[in-house]
Design an enzyme around this catalytic site. Structure first.
Site, PDB file in Angstrom:
ATOM      1  N   ASP A  49       0.856  -1.188   0.000  1.00  9.68           N
ATOM      2  CA  ASP A  49       0.000   0.000   0.000  1.00  9.68           C
ATOM      3  C   ASP A  49       0.895   1.242   0.000  1.00  9.68           C
ATOM      4  O   ASP A  49       1.685   1.450   0.928  1.00  9.68           O
ATOM      5  CB  ASP A  49      -0.889  -0.009   1.247  1.00  9.68           C
ATOM      6  N   GLU A 143      -2.630   0.262  -4.344  1.00 11.76           N
ATOM      7  CA  GLU A 143      -2.437  -0.887  -3.456  1.00 11.76           C
ATOM      8  C   GLU A 143      -2.828  -2.173  -4.176  1.00 11.76           C
ATOM      9  O   GLU A 143      -3.652  -2.178  -5.088  1.00 11.76           O
ATOM     10  CB  GLU A 143      -3.239  -0.737  -2.165  1.00 11.76           C
TER      11      GLU A 143
END
Length: 431
Positions: A49, A143
């Site tokens: 992420d 992500e």
């Protein structure tokens, strides 16, 4: 985090060196950024992420912003898309109304989102992920899940070593940072990636999963939103440990299929695989107004314009859908959604707008709205879109006209052909 009685392994995140787990700094480069875990060399499911992605890209492109609080979002009446970690110290959060964000952090630099730029950076990162493993499942522009099982021979490194090298690569080459969660499954990997942001690298092993989860609030379980969390808390279930103490059958009786899901995840069990491609569940578009609007006649052309944008995205993606959802946000920030299902899936702006306008008319009762949106769900392949309608003899003609307009706009630009309704939705034009 460590588990069991296995010997702990250690890895330097800044140079990739291996070392004894008891050292506090890397003997090769002196970095204190070490990751230690007994299952470090056996885990292969990761969640990556990017840290404050939009803001990080803006800071990369403008070094003068490095030490300043940065908010990426709409104008005074919009919301925060994302903000840097300096702004977060002041209490600014994603999806916060912009006026509240500026009250909390009046010295913030506000930047209008540049989605084209962010998409290009995200695409570069995605391609680099796919060079590590073909099993990359994107969750958003910044992500993704990765399954690095069996990649040791390809990269001559364990998944943990490969991930650490990847993070160093995107920091050096692209200029942004990211956090990694490494675990035996997707649920635990996503939890892990949030534990040490920014620039984190956290590991949750199978042996320790239940104890790690025990004290976490139930809201940390993926898919448990604020409303459901309040319901669980009302029932005396505040932590994941409370769920662990309950029988799966009892949870199923109380909450149905989601109860069974809670039972599994609370023990760290997740059998979902990393899927390289992710199905689109809906296509939507929305806009926030500079001033609140209450009149149906003013909202109608704006809705038509949004419907055309959604229609165009469906057509380009070879999709259609039966579910039409209207979204409104009142001046008091209350979100209203209204939905209906069509008899047949569509990708036509005319039908999307028609369904949305009928829903909108029922809601325009004097309330003032700050946002309107329209979306299409229950998606299917475009081959099933807009079959002949025996009850509407003009449907085929309207479909052909719309497709002809699309072709003209594709060739000469959107303004080549304008309907009176969408023409009036432009700033400075009256409907």
């Amino acid at each position: 985090m460590n588990s069991g009685t296995r010997p702990v392994k250690a890895l330097c995140r800044d140079c990739g060196a291996r070392m004894a787990p008891e050292v506090s700094r890397c003997p090769s480069c002196g970095s204190p950024r070490l990751v230690r875990h007994a299952e470090l060399d056996t885990l292969s499911i990761a969640h990556i992420d990017c840290d404050a992605f939009f803001a990080a890209v803006e800071k990369r492109d403008n070094p003068d912003l490095q030490d300043k609080p940065v908010i990426v979002g709409g104008g005074q009446r919009g919301v925060v898309s994302t903000c840097c970690y300096i702004a977060r110290i002041y209490g600014v959060r994603s999806a916060m109304p912009m006026f509240k964000a500026l009250e909390a952090c009046p010295d913030a630099v506000v930047i209008k989102p540049n989605m084209e730029k962010y998409a290009a950076v995200g695409k570069d990162i995605r391609h680099r992920m796919q060079a590590l493993t073909p099993l990359v499942e994107p969750l958003s522009i910044d992500e993704a899940f990765l399954d690095l099982t069996g990649t040791e021979r390809l990269h001559h490194a364990t998944p943990a070593e490969t991930l650490a090298a990847f993070i160093r690569e995107i920091e050096a080459d692209i200029g942004i940072s990211a956090s990694v969660g490494l675990a035996p499954n997707k649920f635990l990997a996503k939890l892990a990636s949030d534990l040490e942001k920014p620039r984190g690298f956290s590991v949750i092993g199978a042996e320790e999963a239940k104890s790690v989860l025990s004290d976490m609030p139930v809201g940390r379980i993926w898919g448990v939103g604020k409303v459901f969390q309040k319901k669980l808390e009302k029932d005396g279930i505040r932590t994941i440990g409370h769920l662990q103490a309950m029988e799966a059958a009892d949870l199923a009786r109380r909450y149905g299929t989601i109860g069974l899901r809670l039972a599994k995840l609370s023990h760290g069990d997740d059998d979902r695989i990393v899927k390289p491609s992710r199905e689109t569940k809906s296509v939507s578009n929305e806009t926030t107004f500079r001033t609140d609007i209450s009149e149906f006649a003013v909202l109608k052309p704006i809705l038509r314009d949004l419907s055309e944008k959604v229609s165009l995205r469906l057509k380009k993606s070879n999709l259609c859908g039966r579910g039409i959802t209207l979204k409104l946000k009142t001046a008091e920030f209350k979100t209203i959604t209204r939905a209906r299902h069509l008899n047949d899936p569509t990708q036509l702006a005319d039908k999307i707008f028609g369904a949305g306008a009928a829903l909108l008319e029922n809601e325009t009762d004097g309330r003032r709205f700050r946002l309107i949106g329209i979306g299409v769900s229950d998606l299917a392949d475009a081959a099933f879109a807009d079959p002949a309608d025996l009850l509407d003899e003009n449907a085929g003609r309207r479909k052909n006209v719309e497709l002809a307009v699309d072709q003209l706009r594709d060739k000469f630009g959107k303004t080549a052909v304008e309907l009176g309704l969408t023409h009036s939705a432009k700033p400075g034009r009256k409907p």
